[in-house]
Design a protein around this motif. Structure first.
Motif, PDB file in Angstrom:
ATOM      1  N   GLU A  16      -6.402   0.633   3.014  1.00  0.00           N
ATOM      2  CA  GLU A  16      -7.089   0.562   1.727  1.00  0.00           C
ATOM      3  C   GLU A  16      -7.612   1.920   1.251  1.00  0.00           C
ATOM      4  OE1 GLU A  16      -7.347  -1.950  -0.267  1.00  0.00           O
ATOM      5  OE2 GLU A  16      -6.574  -3.554   0.996  1.00  0.00           O
ATOM      6  N   LEU A  75      -7.780   4.476  -2.553  1.00  0.00           N
ATOM      7  CA  LEU A  75      -8.982   4.894  -3.275  1.00  0.00           C
ATOM      8  C   LEU A  75      -9.018   6.402  -3.465  1.00  0.00           C
ATOM      9  CD1 LEU A  75     -11.642   2.649  -1.486  1.00  0.00           C
ATOM     10  CD2 LEU A  75     -10.438   2.200  -3.630  1.00  0.00           C
ATOM     11  N   LYS A 126       0.823  -1.205   0.000  1.00  0.00           N
ATOM     12  CA  LYS A 126       0.000   0.000   0.000  1.00  0.00           C
ATOM     13  C   LYS A 126       0.854   1.252   0.000  1.00  0.00           C
ATOM     14  CE  LYS A 126      -3.630  -2.487   0.075  1.00  0.00           C
ATOM     15  NZ  LYS A 126      -4.362  -2.688  -1.164  1.00  0.00           N
ATOM     16  N   THR A 184      -9.663   2.245 -10.771  1.00  0.00           N
ATOM     17  CA  THR A 184      -9.230   1.859  -9.426  1.00  0.00           C
ATOM     18  C   THR A 184     -10.416   1.521  -8.531  1.00  0.00           C
ATOM     19  OG1 THR A 184      -7.261   3.259  -9.597  1.00  0.00           O
ATOM     20  CG2 THR A 184      -7.963   2.619  -7.385  1.00  0.00           C
ATOM     21  N   ILE A 185     -11.447   2.357  -8.552  1.00  0.00           N
ATOM     22  CA  ILE A 185     -12.620   2.132  -7.699  1.00  0.00           C
ATOM     23  C   ILE A 185     -13.391   0.903  -8.164  1.00  0.00           C
ATOM     24  CG2 ILE A 185     -14.840   3.108  -6.996  1.00  0.00           C
ATOM     25  CD1 ILE A 185     -13.510   5.838  -6.958  1.00  0.00           C
ATOM     26  N   GLY A 219     -10.726  -7.299  -4.259  1.00  0.00           N
ATOM     27  CA  GLY A 219     -10.985  -5.882  -4.095  1.00  0.00           C
ATOM     28  C   GLY A 219     -10.731  -5.395  -2.689  1.00  0.00           C
ATOM     29  N   SER A 220     -10.807  -4.084  -2.494  1.00  0.00           N
ATOM     30  CA  SER A 220     -10.488  -3.469  -1.206  1.00  0.00           C
ATOM     31  C   SER A 220     -11.464  -3.874  -0.112  1.00  0.00           C
ATOM     32  CB  SER A 220     -10.478  -1.945  -1.360  1.00  0.00           C
ATOM     33  OG  SER A 220      -9.453  -1.535  -2.232  1.00  0.00           O
ATOM     34  N   LYS A 260     -12.069  -1.719  -9.539  1.00  0.00           N
ATOM     35  CA  LYS A 260     -11.292  -2.852  -9.054  1.00  0.00           C
ATOM     36  C   LYS A 260     -11.474  -3.042  -7.552  1.00  0.00           C
ATOM     37  CE  LYS A 260      -6.565  -4.682  -8.987  1.00  0.00           C
ATOM     38  NZ  LYS A 260      -5.143  -4.427  -9.355  1.00  0.00           N
ATOM     39  N   ALA A 261     -11.606  -1.937  -6.819  1.00  0.00           N
ATOM     40  CA  ALA A 261     -11.774  -2.028  -5.363  1.00  0.00           C
ATOM     41  C   ALA A 261     -13.100  -2.672  -4.987  1.00  0.00           C
ATOM     42  CB  ALA A 261     -11.676  -0.635  -4.745  1.00  0.00           C
ATOM     43  N   LYS A 262     -14.116  -2.519  -5.836  1.00  0.00           N
ATOM     44  CA  LYS A 262     -15.418  -3.120  -5.538  1.00  0.00           C
ATOM     45  C   LYS A 262     -15.359  -4.634  -5.580  1.00  0.00           C
ATOM     46  CE  LYS A 262     -18.318   0.669  -7.221  1.00  0.00           C
ATOM     47  NZ  LYS A 262     -19.321   1.071  -8.229  1.00  0.00           N
TER      48      LYS A 262
END
Length: 293
Positions: A176, A180, A17, A96-97, A134-135, A99-101
């Protein structure tokens, strides 16, 4: 051995991170966007074919918007760079968001975790996190691993176990969320300065226009027209860049808030389930047990 492995995994996540990939991306994109827009301004907008007599100093051809924008002056490529950066960073944040989902619906994932916790299927919940990715799944998985560890911890009180799980979830969330929110500060900065940069171009254009009016004898019609064009074009570009940046910033902020809410909901479900499924009796100290015997 298991605790050492978990600690090593957590340290690896911290290092991952802390990777400055987002900063390197911004460092590369910003100068490239400026260079690209300067070249477009010089060779596309400033193409002699866009102007009467093939001279960029004269009027643009009727209906030729490339030549009209060129008349905005040197502030135009700066404003174009800001607009281009909004689009680039908006695309980067959207990817990015997304992928985080994770792979599936976040709401459905949270419901699935709650159902498996109610069934005391911790391993199934961890497997669901691995499948989701994802995050959100990363944070929930760290909480579940701590949940599993606390189940086999005989020396702590229930309140201490709950606090340990909550702390693990909070630490994972703190790792995380910065990923984001990365580069959103650039979009918010563009939203603030785009209008101001456009205003600089407006003022410069009006200075040229009034200078053309102030000439002795007949006013310089070409200079007057160019000055007014420069003022209006820069105003339009500045407002456009600011409006796009504001919309993008608010949109991505709302999406991050949704993910944060999902993480909080899953964390609350983990903690409340642990509290409900484990008794409050404290383990008897070793000395007390010996004395009783």
């Amino acid at each position: 051995m298991e605790k050492k492995t978990a600690a090593a995994t957590k340290n690896a996540n911290v290092e991952q991170k802390a990777s400055p990939v987002g900063g390197v991306f911004a460092t590369i994109v910003i100068p490239l966007a400026i260079i690209a827009c300067v070249l477009i301004y010089m060779f596309v907008l400033g193409n002699p074919a866009n102007f009467e007599g093939g001279d960029p100093e004269s009027h643009p051809l009727p209906g030729n918007y490339l030549g009209i924008v060129y008349k905005g002056g040197w502030v135009v490529p700066v404003l174009m760079s800001l607009v281009l950066m909004v689009f680039i960073f908006a695309i980067e944040r959207a990817l990015t968001i997304s992928k985080a989902k994770g792979n599936k619906s976040v709401a459905g994932f949270v419901r699935n975790i709650s159902a498996k916790l109610n069934q005391r299927d911790i391993n199934g919940a961890i497997a669901a996190c691995d499948a989701q990715k994802g995050s959100v799944a990363n944070v929930v998985k760290s909480g579940l691993l701590k949940y599993k560890e606390m189940q086999n911890e005989p020396e702590l009180l229930k309140a201490e176990k709950v606090a340990a799980i909550q702390k693990e979830i909070e630490e994972s969330t703190s790792l995380e969320l910065p990923m984001l929110e990365k580069n959103l500060v650039i979009i918010s900065t563009i939203a603030s300065i785009s209008t101001l940069v456009g205003l600089i171009g407006t003022v410069l254009g009006m200075i040229k226009a009034f200078a053309a009016l102030a000439q002795g004898g007949a006013p310089d019609a070409v200079g007057l027209a160019n000055g007014i064009s420069e003022a209006l074009i820069n105003t339009a570009l500045g407002i456009t860049g600011s409006a796009l940046a504001i919309v993008a910033y608010n949109y991505f902020t709302s999406k991050i808030d949704e993910l944060t809410y999902s993480i909080d909901e899953a964390g609350f479900s983990i903690i409340s389930t642990f509290s409900a499924q484990h008794d409050t009796a404290a383990p008897a100290p070793a000395a007390a047990r010996t004395q009783t015997v």
